[in-house]
Design an enzyme around this catalytic site. Structure first.
Site, PDB file in Angstrom:
ATOM      1  CE  LYS A 689      -2.496  -1.581   4.419  1.00 39.81           C
ATOM      2  NZ  LYS A 689      -2.974  -1.268   4.668  1.00 39.81           N
ATOM      3  CD  GLU A 693      -1.402  11.571  -0.308  1.00 36.41           C
ATOM      4  OE1 GLU A 693      -2.387  10.702  -0.367  1.00 36.41           O
ATOM      5  OE2 GLU A 693      -1.524  12.355  -1.308  1.00 36.41           O
TER       6      GLU A 693
END
Ligand code: MOS
Length: 732
Positions: A689, A693
């Site tokens: 993943k 951010e």
């Protein structure tokens, strides 16, 4: 390749190259200054002219006239092209909220209204100052507080409602009702937007700085009425983007307009003083959070109501996104107001939504923990959920938030902190410890790649993926090497060109997970091609290692397989609907130690730690760099970044990095990053993943909570500048 079921055991579970700390393959180019950035592409096309933008000096209204004769007569000037000359142009994309160029209408301060083209930068800049513009100015609305005062009690159009929040909140043993404020932020990336444009036979080629090659190509085709095949966008190196370069910006439109008109290549950069108001920003937010809990610490009611601003058609900053799913609680209410204002375009900035939302939510969680007399780590752990709390039939694909809390707390030494605010001193310094949870979605996007096995045995990877400073070159080389049994040094990665297979691009922290899966898909195709050439029916029966392919007793060098000429294979990954039957997200816990000077109120960070759950970590070196970079951005958000609004005139007075302050090395203490060793089979074949951010999410709140722990002063408005707390500090 369709990814339409969770990944089973595969080669990435026993990886030799993927997952290993690997220095950036583009590092030598970067540190020797030989990685070419858009404005420096002197070599790509001859006879480049230089364009200097002319920008609007009103926030709202119409241009009534532009006098350009003096500019046209200035030394070296080739032409002046104005918004009135070109007339209204289509919006490049639905994702661009404000118009970039064309027509008399002014939607915001520093909208591009012209470009002066000259032989040199200095000539163009000098002449641009001679352009006279007359306006018919209109009054706009630039004050979020007035709109908030009007809509604060309006819940007629909630994002979601589950159960009965009002009743449950009223009945809760412990309640919190507080408001939080975040200011606008500027991406402030090192490399300003810049483009060289060239037209040839009705076809447009731009060398630019853009995170999303496919979006840029589509936007240019739409703007100039071209077939997408007639547009080439090239952007191999990008000096930061943070979302500011997701969409086409005015530099590209001005350069392309001028180049078409003049029949010569034109390059345009947005000089730093134009970046804050011409490009995009993260919208300010005002957020009200109400949480109700039982004395056992379980949340029974949670409401997050927020407002941000946008140009008409934009989406602003959705600060409530994470609160829909982060913590448990049966009764829930989410309201997100969007105020149409005539400020420069609010659009995506790193962790759009969550970054701002967690700045508020994670202070609120700290406040609740204190009211409950609970440890803030414990309070979060008690309210963990393994299903979407808005729809309990929907599970998380893989969620280890509690482990982030526990492992982070242990590594940080959380238990030895002082729990009474203002109670720990080191000479003249008040010492504080704070923590926060972090949540950021884990999206994936279709992504393709082309692999070229060379007769030398080397492998070339081509994809329109971008590297915005994140490490894409390196992780894609690792992925290809893993799949073909090569070393990273045997692989050359070529990125950032629309002539390569379309890729996910860099945005929303989907880039790494998606683009590595695309390279994997192409590698599977290449392995099948190699199997066929070796007369093997089952590609899976082959073993690739050490630059060789092994089939039973036969070992063949890859160079021998490709001896007749390069072997080319192309494929892409697409993600099936099954993925959306889960919540796919990333999690972290942030811990901060800091000191606040008892007399002056100065804040000095002492150490920071993040424990992250983001699936398989493809490269611990580049992933760590992403996380510590995010943490630095979080320090900026907590302590200094403030793109303050002139609410009378409707613009951001900050025009440089002195007026818009970001952290420097001296502001940043020791940073530690822990990655949990997780693998999310629902996310991608690599079980990876995003992480870029996540590193930002929650950081500012952890700092705010540490300031509270140090001083006993609760600051609910960012940035935490001295004026907001110095008068409340304990007596010296
Ligand atoms: Mo990110 S804000 O999608 O670059």
């Amino acid at each position: 390749m369709d990814f339409n079921a969770p990944a089973g055991t595969n080669l990435f579970d026993t990886a030799k190259v993927v997952g290993k700390a690997t220095p950036r393959v583009d590092g030598p180019l970067k540190v020797t200054g030989t990685a070419p950035y858009a404005y420096e592409r002197h070599d790509v096309t001859e006879g480049q002219l230089v364009g200097y933008p002319v920008l609007a000096t009103i926030a709202e209204g119409r241009i009534t006239g532009m006098a350009v004769e003096a500019a046209k007569a200035a030394p070296g000037v080739v032409d002046v092209i104005t918004a009135l000359d070109v007339g209204e142009m289509p919006k490049p994309s639905e994702l661009n909220a404000a118009p970039l160029f064309g027509g008399a209408r002014i939607a915001h301060y520093h909208q591009a209204i012209g470009v002066v083209v000259a032989d040199s930068f200095e000539q163009a800049r000098a002449a641009a100052a001679l352009v006279q513009v007359d306006y018919d100015a209109e009054e706009g609305n630039y004050d979020l507080e007035t709109v908030w005062a009007r809509v604060r009690e309006d819940r007629s159009d909630p994002v979601s409602r589950v159960g009965d929040f009002e009743t449950a909140f009223k009945a809760a043993a412990v309640q919190l009702d507080a408001e939080y404020r975040t200011p606008p932020h500027s991406h402030a990336m090192m490399e300003p937007p810049a483009t060289i444009a060239r037209w040839e036979d009705g076809k447009l080629h731009i060398w630019t700085s853009n995170q999303m090659i496919e979006w840029a190509r589509a936007a240019l085709a739409k703007t100039f009425g071209l077939d997408e095949e007639d547009v080439v966008a090239t952007s191999p190196y990008i000096g930061g983007g943070f979302g500011a370069k997701l969409m086409l910006r005015a530099d590209a439109i001005l350069a392309a307009q001028a180049a078409r008109r003049l029949g010569r290549p034109v390059k345009v950069a947005m000089p730093r003083p134009m970046v804050m108001n011409n490009t995009s920003n993260r919208a300010a937010t005002i957020q009200r959070i109400r949480i109700g809990a039982g004395t056992d610490g379980r949340i029974t009611a949670i409401a997050h109501e927020a407002i941000s601003y946008t140009q008409p058609g934009g989406s602003g900053e959705n600060a409530t996104a994470q609160t829909q799913s982060f913590y448990a609680g049966e009764n829930r209410l989410i309201v997100n107001h969007l105020a149409e204002m005539q400020l420069p375009e609010a659009n995506a900035m790193r962790a759009p939504g969550e970054a701002s939302g967690l700045m508020a939510l994670e202070i609120a969680m700290d406040e609740m923990a204190e009211k409950l007399g609970m440890d803030p780590v414990e309070f979060r752990a008690v309210n963990d959920t393994q299903v979407d709390p808005e729809d309990p039939s929907k599970p998380y694909s893989d969620r280890h938030f509690v482990e982030c809390l526990r492992e982070g707390a242990a590594a940080f030494g959380w238990d030895s902190r002082n729990t009474s605010p203002g109670g720990m001193r080191d000479g003249q310094w008040l010492i504080g410890h704070g923590m926060a949870g972090a949540y950021r979605g884990g999206p994936a996007m279709a992504s393709g790649a082309r692999l070229r096995l060379q007769p030398s045995g080397r492998l070339i990877v081509e994809t329109a993926m971008t590297d915005i400073g994140t490490g894409s070159y390196t992780i894609l080389a690792q992925t290809a090497a893993e799949c073909l049994g090569l070393e990273v040094a045997d692989v050359e990665v070529r990125l950032g060109d629309s002539r390569f297979p379309a890729s996910a691009g860099s945005g929303g922290q989907w880039g790494a997970a998606s683009s590595t899966a695309g390279v994997y898909a192409a590698a599977v195709t290449l392995r099948a091609e190699i199997a066929q050439r070796l007369g093997v029916n089952q590609p899976d029966a082959l073993t690739f290692e050490g630059g060789q392919v092994v089939s039973g007793d036969n070992t063949t060098a890859l160079s021998a397989v490709a001896a007749e000429g390069e072997i080319v294979a192309e494929d892409s990954i697409s993600f099936g609907d099954f993925r959306s039957e889960h919540v796919v997200s990333t999690f972290a816990a942030h811990f901060v130690e800091l000191a606040v000077h008892a007399g002056t109120g100065e804040i000095r960070l002492r150490r920071m730690l993040a424990a992250c759950d983001a699936g398989r970590i493809l490269n611990p070196t580049t992933a760590r760099s992403q996380v510590i970079g995010g943490m630095v951005m979080g320090v900026g958000a907590a302590m200094m970044e403030d793109l303050a609004i002139d609410t009378g005139r409707g613009f951001f007075p900050a025009h440089d990095l002195a007026g818009y302050e970001v952290p420097v090395h001296m502001d940043i203490p020791a940073q530690e990053v822990i990655f949990l060793d997780t693998a999310d089979a629902v996310s991608t074949p690599l079980k990876a993943k995003g992480v870029g951010e996540l590193g930002l999410c929650g950081v500012a709140a952890a700092i705010a909570n540490a300031v509270y722990n140090a001083t006993g002063v609760r600051v609910r408005s960012y940035p935490m500048t001295l004026d907001k707390y110095i008068s409340d500090l304990p007596e010296v």
